[in-house]
Structures are given as structure tokens and as C-alpha cells.
Scaffold this motif. Structure first.
Motif, PDB file in Angstrom:
ATOM      1  N   ASP A 109       0.817  -1.213   0.000  1.00 58.53           N
ATOM      2  CA  ASP A 109       0.000   0.000   0.000  1.00 58.53           C
ATOM      3  C   ASP A 109       0.851   1.263   0.000  1.00 58.53           C
ATOM      4  O   ASP A 109       0.350   2.359   0.184  1.00 58.53           O
ATOM      5  CB  ASP A 109      -0.972   0.010   1.187  1.00 58.53           C
TER       6      ASP A 109
ATOM      7  N   GLY B 128      -0.334 -15.739   9.651  1.00 50.21           N
ATOM      8  CA  GLY B 128      -1.036 -14.463   9.704  1.00 50.21           C
ATOM      9  C   GLY B 128      -2.528 -14.619   9.509  1.00 50.21           C
ATOM     10  O   GLY B 128      -3.062 -15.729   9.393  1.00 50.21           O
ATOM     11  N   SER B 129      -3.209 -13.475   9.442  1.00 49.07           N
ATOM     12  CA  SER B 129      -4.676 -13.477   9.367  1.00 49.07           C
ATOM     13  C   SER B 129      -5.215 -13.250   7.956  1.00 49.07           C
ATOM     14  O   SER B 129      -6.428 -13.250   7.752  1.00 49.07           O
ATOM     15  CB  SER B 129      -5.236 -12.377  10.279  1.00 49.07           C
ATOM     16  N   LYS B 130      -4.319 -13.087   6.973  1.00 46.39           N
ATOM     17  CA  LYS B 130      -4.763 -12.803   5.611  1.00 46.39           C
ATOM     18  C   LYS B 130      -5.322 -14.053   4.938  1.00 46.39           C
ATOM     19  O   LYS B 130      -4.925 -15.184   5.259  1.00 46.39           O
ATOM     20  CB  LYS B 130      -3.598 -12.258   4.785  1.00 46.39           C
TER      21      LYS B 130
ATOM     22  N   GLU C 113       7.992  -1.364  10.250  1.00 50.62           N
ATOM     23  CA  GLU C 113       7.022  -2.402   9.893  1.00 50.62           C
ATOM     24  C   GLU C 113       6.294  -2.944  11.109  1.00 50.62           C
ATOM     25  O   GLU C 113       6.873  -3.092  12.186  1.00 50.62           O
ATOM     26  CB  GLU C 113       7.734  -3.584   9.220  1.00 50.62           C
ATOM     27  N   ASN C 114       5.012  -3.245  10.920  1.00 54.59           N
ATOM     28  CA  ASN C 114       4.266  -4.069  11.862  1.00 54.59           C
ATOM     29  C   ASN C 114       3.224  -4.861  11.076  1.00 54.59           C
ATOM     30  O   ASN C 114       3.167  -4.759   9.851  1.00 54.59           O
ATOM     31  CB  ASN C 114       3.634  -3.230  12.988  1.00 54.59           C
ATOM     32  N   ASP C 115       2.398  -5.610  11.759  1.00 52.48           N
ATOM     33  CA  ASP C 115       1.437  -6.473  11.060  1.00 52.48           C
ATOM     34  C   ASP C 115       0.365  -5.681  10.319  1.00 52.48           C
ATOM     35  O   ASP C 115      -0.275  -6.190   9.400  1.00 52.48           O
ATOM     36  CB  ASP C 115       0.764  -7.427  12.045  1.00 52.48           C
ATOM     37  N   ALA C 116       0.147  -4.437  10.734  1.00 54.72           N
ATOM     38  CA  ALA C 116      -0.926  -3.644  10.135  1.00 54.72           C
ATOM     39  C   ALA C 116      -0.456  -2.820   8.943  1.00 54.72           C
ATOM     40  O   ALA C 116      -1.205  -2.635   7.978  1.00 54.72           O
ATOM     41  CB  ALA C 116      -1.544  -2.715  11.184  1.00 54.72           C
ATOM     42  N   ALA C 117       0.778  -2.316   9.002  1.00 50.32           N
ATOM     43  CA  ALA C 117       1.212  -1.385   7.950  1.00 50.32           C
ATOM     44  C   ALA C 117       2.724  -1.221   7.961  1.00 50.32           C
ATOM     45  O   ALA C 117       3.411  -1.642   8.894  1.00 50.32           O
ATOM     46  CB  ALA C 117       0.544  -0.022   8.166  1.00 50.32           C
TER      47      ALA C 117
ATOM     48  N   GLU D 150       5.242   1.962   7.745  1.00 49.90           N
ATOM     49  CA  GLU D 150       5.236   3.421   7.852  1.00 49.90           C
ATOM     50  C   GLU D 150       6.516   4.009   7.272  1.00 49.90           C
ATOM     51  O   GLU D 150       7.620   3.566   7.598  1.00 49.90           O
ATOM     52  CB  GLU D 150       5.105   3.834   9.320  1.00 49.90           C
TER      53      GLU D 150
END
Length: 280
Positions: free
Chosen positions: A95, A133-135, A234-238, A240
């Protein structure tokens, strides 16, 4: 899809140069938009580097407004920036422009406390990590392909392969995943990559106790020429992006502290060899 080496850094450099020229010419962003009959905000998007690909007609219009001998310089940057890179085909995975900056970097400095750097992962490790992961499965398959493609920057033989300094922890190697053979292969892969002249691998062992990088998961990119360095957290959400020079410098200082706390490259290799033995 092409590697498009240099395109992402060129686009960032173009955005920065356009802002410099506007300020030198004494205009506000809105004044430039008004003079060119553009919607307000267009120049701001350019200068914030939130555009996708610069249009040559826009660059020529801006060069005419700002004056001076700038057109050739701007068009050369725009031509490089317009190259379409492979990672643009993975919008659901990326993203932001992280893989472009990673691919353009001359030096990559990475700290990973609990996982291995993506550039140094084996296929089975990637599969195990992504599955945890959750994807959804479709996303994981796309992410797997993208990560394998990212690793190709280390195999360039035209002088553009980056220098990598990777700081990993023994903790990241203690998790059980796959089978012993998979874990052994990952350790051997780390040793093999560390043997390359452009890769420095250092380990932070558990026995050394707490260290400065306990909560740091960071990539620091440096680029050829005068393009300023940047940081990605980096983290699991995004992921930066950080461009602020003071913050980049602060992360650089922390990186050096972590590096000093880690084993030497030779001791790291010896430690990995011992870990391999325990899995045999």
C-alpha cells in the motif's frame, strides 16, 4: 514487468526538486495551480510525492512557470520516474512504495527482532510465516510471489545490488515451524547469504541479555547520489515511511547501537553452525 531500477527514487527526487523550484520562484502551490488552471491541490500532491507517474506535459508546464534552465533536468527525472515496476502489479500487497525504495537502495540496513528479514528468507519459512497471519489464502499466495520477486535485487550482476547489513536475533531462530530440515535449510541459507561480499549478517544472542533493538523493526535505505536516506517501520498492520531527517538520523544512531551489541560476522557464522548441529 521491468525491474525499473531507480524509478521510485527518481519520482521522490522529482517531487522534492519541484518544491525547491517553486519556493525559489516565490510562488505558493495554489498560485501555481491558478496560473495553470489546475485544480487546487494538484501541485501539493506532486510535491508530497503522492502521484503515481508524472506526466511530461505537467512537468513542461511547471518548468515554464518556474523559469531557468530546469526543463532538461526535470524531464530526465520524469522519464526515469515513469518506468513501471513489477510491484505495481501487487496493489493488494503493497500500500506504499516500500519495494521500490528497497529496490533502488544502495545500502539496506535492517533490524528484525522476532522474524527474519524478507530478503533472507527461504521459501518454506515464507510459507510458514504467511500462513501464521490473518490474511486469506489468495493474499498469501500473492504476497509469497512478491517476496520472492523482492529477493532478486540481491542477485543483480550489473553493480546495482545493494549492500545489506542485517541484524537478527537468536530469538527469531528459536521458533518451531516446518520440520527440522526446513529450519536447518533456513540457517544454512543465512550462512550462504552472509558469505556474499555485499551482505553483513550479525546475530544478537539470547545469552547477551537485553539489547537496544528489543522493540525495533526497521529498514533504513540509503540511495546513490544525493537522494536523502529514509526509514520504513514495519508491523502487522502497515509499513510506515519516515522521511524527516532528524528521525532518520535517530534511527541510524539506534541501528549502530544495536550493531555494536551484536556478535561479529565471524562469531555469527560460528553460532549459526552450532545451531545447525543441534538440528541434525
Amino acid at each position: 514487468m521491468s525491474d525499473a531500477y531507480g524509478a521510485t527514487a527518481a519520482k521522490r527526487g522529482l517531487a522534492r526538486r519541484l518544491r525547491e523550484l517553486r519556493v525559489e520562484a516565490g510562488y505558493t502551490a495554489n498560485q501555481v495551480c491558478d496560473r495553470l488552471n489546475w485544480g487546487r491541490g494538484k501541485v501539493g500532491r506532486f510535491e508530497a510525492n503522492t502521484w503515481v507517474r508524472p506526466e511530461h506535459s505537467d512537468i513542461r508546464d511547471l518548468a515554464r512557470i518556474y523559469g531557468g534552465d530546469t526543463l532538461d533536468e526535470l524531464e530526465e527525472l520524469a522519464a526515469r520516474a515513469r518506468q513501471r515496476a513489477w510491484w505495481r502489479d501487487y496493489p493488494e500487497v503493497f500500500d506504499n512504495e516500500f519495494p521500490g525504495f528497497e529496490g533502488d537502495a544502495s545500502t539496506i540496513r535492517v533490524v528484525m527482532p522476532l522474524v527474519l528479514p524478507g530478503l533472507l528468507q527461504t521459501l518454506p519459512y515464507m510459507q510458514a510465516l504467511l500462513t501464521s497471519g490473518s490474511k486469506p489464502p489468495e493474499w498469501r499466495e500473492r504476497a509469497l510471489r512478491a517476496r520472492l520477486r523482492r529477493q532478486q535485487i540481491l542477485d543483480r550482476d550489473d553493480g546495482t545490488a545493494p549492500e545489506v547489513v542485517a541484524l537478527i536475533t537468536e530469538a527469531s531462530l528459536m521458533y518451531e515451524w516446518g520440520d527440522a530440515g526446513d529450519r536447518r535449510a533456513q540457517l544454512r541459507h543465512l550462512l550462504s547469504m552472509a558469505g556474499r561480499p555485499n551482505i553483513e549478517l550479525r546475530l544478537l544472542p539470547l545469552a547477551a541479555g537485553l539489547h537496544p533493538g528489543m522493540s525495533t523493526l526497521v529498514n533504513i535505505f540509503r540511495f546513490p547520489g544525493d537522494e536523502p536516506p529514509m526509514v520504513f517501520l514495519e508491523n502487522d498492520a502497515a509499513i510506515e515511511q519516515i522521511d524527516d531527517p532528524g528521525k532518520v538520523e535517530a534511527h541510524d544512531r539506534i541501528f549502530e547501537q544495536i550493531r555494536e551489541a551484536a556478535l561479529s560476522t565471524a562469531d555469527t557464522a560460528e553460532h549459526l553452525e552450532k545451531m545447525i548441529t543441534t538440528l541434525e
